[in-house]
Design a protein around this motif. Structure first.
Motif, PDB file in Angstrom:
ATOM      1  N   ASN A   1       0.814  -1.223   0.000  1.00 64.12           N
ATOM      2  CA  ASN A   1       0.000   0.000   0.000  1.00 64.12           C
ATOM      3  C   ASN A   1       0.847   1.271   0.000  1.00 64.12           C
ATOM      4  O   ASN A   1       0.585   2.210   0.751  1.00 64.12           O
ATOM      5  CB  ASN A   1      -0.973   0.018   1.184  1.00 64.12           C
ATOM      6  CG  ASN A   1      -1.902  -1.170   1.171  1.00 64.12           C
ATOM      7  OD1 ASN A   1      -2.345  -1.600   0.119  1.00 64.12           O
ATOM      8  ND2 ASN A   1      -2.169  -1.730   2.331  1.00 64.12           N
ATOM      9  N   VAL A   2       1.858   1.302  -0.841  1.00 62.16           N
ATOM     10  CA  VAL A   2       2.764   2.447  -0.903  1.00 62.16           C
ATOM     11  C   VAL A   2       2.127   3.553  -1.731  1.00 62.16           C
ATOM     12  O   VAL A   2       1.617   3.309  -2.825  1.00 62.16           O
ATOM     13  CB  VAL A   2       4.114   2.047  -1.530  1.00 62.16           C
ATOM     14  CG1 VAL A   2       5.085   3.212  -1.509  1.00 62.16           C
ATOM     15  CG2 VAL A   2       4.702   0.844  -0.817  1.00 62.16           C
ATOM     16  N   SER A   3       2.144   4.769  -1.190  1.00 61.76           N
ATOM     17  CA  SER A   3       1.610   5.918  -1.924  1.00 61.76           C
ATOM     18  C   SER A   3       2.421   7.163  -1.606  1.00 61.76           C
ATOM     19  O   SER A   3       3.071   7.253  -0.566  1.00 61.76           O
ATOM     20  CB  SER A   3       0.139   6.150  -1.576  1.00 61.76           C
ATOM     21  OG  SER A   3      -0.003   6.456  -0.209  1.00 61.76           O
ATOM     22  N   VAL A   4       2.380   8.117  -2.525  1.00 62.81           N
ATOM     23  CA  VAL A   4       3.061   9.395  -2.325  1.00 62.81           C
ATOM     24  C   VAL A   4       2.137  10.322  -1.559  1.00 62.81           C
ATOM     25  O   VAL A   4       0.983  10.519  -1.938  1.00 62.81           O
ATOM     26  CB  VAL A   4       3.456  10.020  -3.682  1.00 62.81           C
ATOM     27  CG1 VAL A   4       4.010  11.421  -3.492  1.00 62.81           C
ATOM     28  CG2 VAL A   4       4.469   9.137  -4.393  1.00 62.81           C
ATOM     29  N   VAL A   5       2.651  10.897  -0.481  1.00 62.62           N
ATOM     30  CA  VAL A   5       1.905  11.867   0.313  1.00 62.62           C
ATOM     31  C   VAL A   5       2.193  13.273  -0.209  1.00 62.62           C
ATOM     32  O   VAL A   5       1.293  14.090  -0.361  1.00 62.62           O
ATOM     33  CB  VAL A   5       2.283  11.767   1.809  1.00 62.62           C
ATOM     34  CG1 VAL A   5       1.607  12.848   2.627  1.00 62.62           C
ATOM     35  CG2 VAL A   5       1.967  10.383   2.337  1.00 62.62           C
ATOM     36  N   GLN A   6       3.483  13.528  -0.474  1.00 60.05           N
ATOM     37  CA  GLN A   6       3.909  14.850  -0.933  1.00 60.05           C
ATOM     38  C   GLN A   6       5.240  14.699  -1.657  1.00 60.05           C
ATOM     39  O   GLN A   6       6.052  13.845  -1.293  1.00 60.05           O
ATOM     40  CB  GLN A   6       4.069  15.790   0.259  1.00 60.05           C
ATOM     41  CG  GLN A   6       4.467  17.187  -0.105  1.00 60.05           C
ATOM     42  CD  GLN A   6       4.557  18.080   1.130  1.00 60.05           C
ATOM     43  OE1 GLN A   6       4.278  17.675   2.245  1.00 60.05           O
ATOM     44  NE2 GLN A   6       4.960  19.298   0.921  1.00 60.05           N
ATOM     45  N   SER A   7       5.445  15.528  -2.672  1.00 61.96           N
ATOM     46  CA  SER A   7       6.744  15.510  -3.345  1.00 61.96           C
ATOM     47  C   SER A   7       7.100  16.906  -3.823  1.00 61.96           C
ATOM     48  O   SER A   7       6.237  17.706  -4.167  1.00 61.96           O
ATOM     49  CB  SER A   7       6.727  14.540  -4.525  1.00 61.96           C
ATOM     50  OG  SER A   7       5.745  14.876  -5.469  1.00 61.96           O
ATOM     51  N   GLU A   8       8.415  17.169  -3.776  1.00 62.50           N
ATOM     52  CA  GLU A   8       8.930  18.475  -4.211  1.00 62.50           C
ATOM     53  C   GLU A   8      10.224  18.245  -4.958  1.00 62.50           C
ATOM     54  O   GLU A   8      11.163  17.703  -4.361  1.00 62.50           O
ATOM     55  CB  GLU A   8       9.157  19.376  -2.998  1.00 62.50           C
ATOM     56  CG  GLU A   8       9.577  20.771  -3.332  1.00 62.50           C
ATOM     57  CD  GLU A   8       8.576  21.511  -4.242  1.00 62.50           C
ATOM     58  OE1 GLU A   8       9.053  22.171  -5.178  1.00 62.50           O
ATOM     59  OE2 GLU A   8       7.367  21.438  -4.031  1.00 62.50           O
ATOM     60  N   PRO A   9      10.318  18.561  -6.204  1.00 64.33           N
ATOM     61  CA  PRO A   9       9.272  19.066  -7.079  1.00 64.33           C
ATOM     62  C   PRO A   9       8.252  17.964  -7.386  1.00 64.33           C
ATOM     63  O   PRO A   9       8.596  16.781  -7.393  1.00 64.33           O
ATOM     64  CB  PRO A   9      10.016  19.509  -8.335  1.00 64.33           C
ATOM     65  CG  PRO A   9      11.299  18.757  -8.331  1.00 64.33           C
ATOM     66  CD  PRO A   9      11.617  18.451  -6.900  1.00 64.33           C
ATOM     67  N   PRO A  10       6.995  18.365  -7.631  1.00 63.02           N
ATOM     68  CA  PRO A  10       5.932  17.382  -7.852  1.00 63.02           C
ATOM     69  C   PRO A  10       6.235  16.428  -9.005  1.00 63.02           C
ATOM     70  O   PRO A  10       6.699  16.838 -10.065  1.00 63.02           O
ATOM     71  CB  PRO A  10       4.708  18.246  -8.178  1.00 63.02           C
ATOM     72  CG  PRO A  10       5.014  19.584  -7.587  1.00 63.02           C
ATOM     73  CD  PRO A  10       6.512  19.739  -7.691  1.00 63.02           C
ATOM     74  N   GLU A  11       6.034  15.147  -8.748  1.00 68.10           N
ATOM     75  CA  GLU A  11       6.070  14.057  -9.725  1.00 68.10           C
ATOM     76  C   GLU A  11       7.435  13.716 -10.315  1.00 68.10           C
ATOM     77  O   GLU A  11       7.567  12.715 -11.004  1.00 68.10           O
ATOM     78  CB  GLU A  11       5.066  14.305 -10.855  1.00 68.10           C
ATOM     79  CG  GLU A  11       3.649  14.409 -10.356  1.00 68.10           C
ATOM     80  CD  GLU A  11       2.640  14.632 -11.463  1.00 68.10           C
ATOM     81  OE1 GLU A  11       2.999  14.488 -12.646  1.00 68.10           O
ATOM     82  OE2 GLU A  11       1.492  14.957 -11.144  1.00 68.10           O
ATOM     83  N   VAL A  12       8.458  14.481 -10.044  1.00 74.10           N
ATOM     84  CA  VAL A  12       9.772  14.210 -10.639  1.00 74.10           C
ATOM     85  C   VAL A  12      10.370  12.904 -10.118  1.00 74.10           C
ATOM     86  O   VAL A  12      10.898  12.096 -10.887  1.00 74.10           O
ATOM     87  CB  VAL A  12      10.748  15.387 -10.394  1.00 74.10           C
ATOM     88  CG1 VAL A  12      12.157  15.039 -10.857  1.00 74.10           C
ATOM     89  CG2 VAL A  12      10.241  16.639 -11.085  1.00 74.10           C
ATOM     90  N   PHE A  13      10.292  12.672  -8.823  1.00 74.31           N
ATOM     91  CA  PHE A  13      10.916  11.506  -8.207  1.00 74.31           C
ATOM     92  C   PHE A  13       9.906  10.484  -7.681  1.00 74.31           C
ATOM     93  O   PHE A  13      10.300   9.482  -7.074  1.00 74.31           O
ATOM     94  CB  PHE A  13      11.823  11.960  -7.047  1.00 74.31           C
ATOM     95  CG  PHE A  13      12.940  12.858  -7.480  1.00 74.31           C
ATOM     96  CD1 PHE A  13      14.063  12.348  -8.103  1.00 74.31           C
ATOM     97  CD2 PHE A  13      12.872  14.226  -7.273  1.00 74.31           C
ATOM     98  CE1 PHE A  13      15.101  13.167  -8.507  1.00 74.31           C
ATOM     99  CE2 PHE A  13      13.903  15.066  -7.670  1.00 74.31           C
ATOM    100  CZ  PHE A  13      15.025  14.532  -8.288  1.00 74.31           C
ATOM    101  N   ASP A  14       8.619  10.700  -7.910  1.00 68.82           N
ATOM    102  CA  ASP A  14       7.574   9.849  -7.334  1.00 68.82           C
ATOM    103  C   ASP A  14       7.745   8.370  -7.677  1.00 68.82           C
ATOM    104  O   ASP A  14       7.749   7.517  -6.778  1.00 68.82           O
ATOM    105  CB  ASP A  14       6.185  10.306  -7.781  1.00 68.82           C
ATOM    106  CG  ASP A  14       5.783  11.653  -7.198  1.00 68.82           C
ATOM    107  OD1 ASP A  14       6.632  12.333  -6.590  1.00 68.82           O
ATOM    108  OD2 ASP A  14       4.614  12.028  -7.383  1.00 68.82           O
TER     109      ASP A  14
END
Length: 87
Positions: free
Chosen positions: A29-42
């Motif tokens: 159940n792995v999910s992204v909560v927040q990323s900076e910059p968005p979506e680059v390393f997700d």
């Protein structure tokens, strides 16, 4: 693996992920909560965390699952890492 476009542009970032640890130590159940910059390393952060294996928690001597664990993954290139302090 560091995303090629980010590597060429020398972009760094962080991704906060949420996941569950199963009684066998695997991650689900792995999910992204927040990323900076968005979506680059997700995608890379998700792949990385899915490969982890933990020693699971125990309750009354029995391994149990743990839900909603969060970790922050930092992406930096080797030439951007700080030198360790001299002791």
């Amino acid at each position: 693996m560091y995303p090629e476009d980010a590597k060429k542009s020398k972009v760094t970032g962080t991704v906060t992920v949420r996941y569950d640890i199963q009684a066998d130590g695997t991650v689900t159940n792995v999910s992204v909560v927040q990323s900076e910059p968005p979506e680059v390393f997700d995608e890379e952060a998700l792949r990385y965390v899915r490969s982890w294996v933990f020693r699971p928690a125990k309750k009354d001597g029995i391994f149990v699952s743990t839900e909603n664990v969060e970790s922050e993954i930092t992406f930096k290139l080797a030439d951007q890492m700080e030198d360790p302090p001299d002791y």
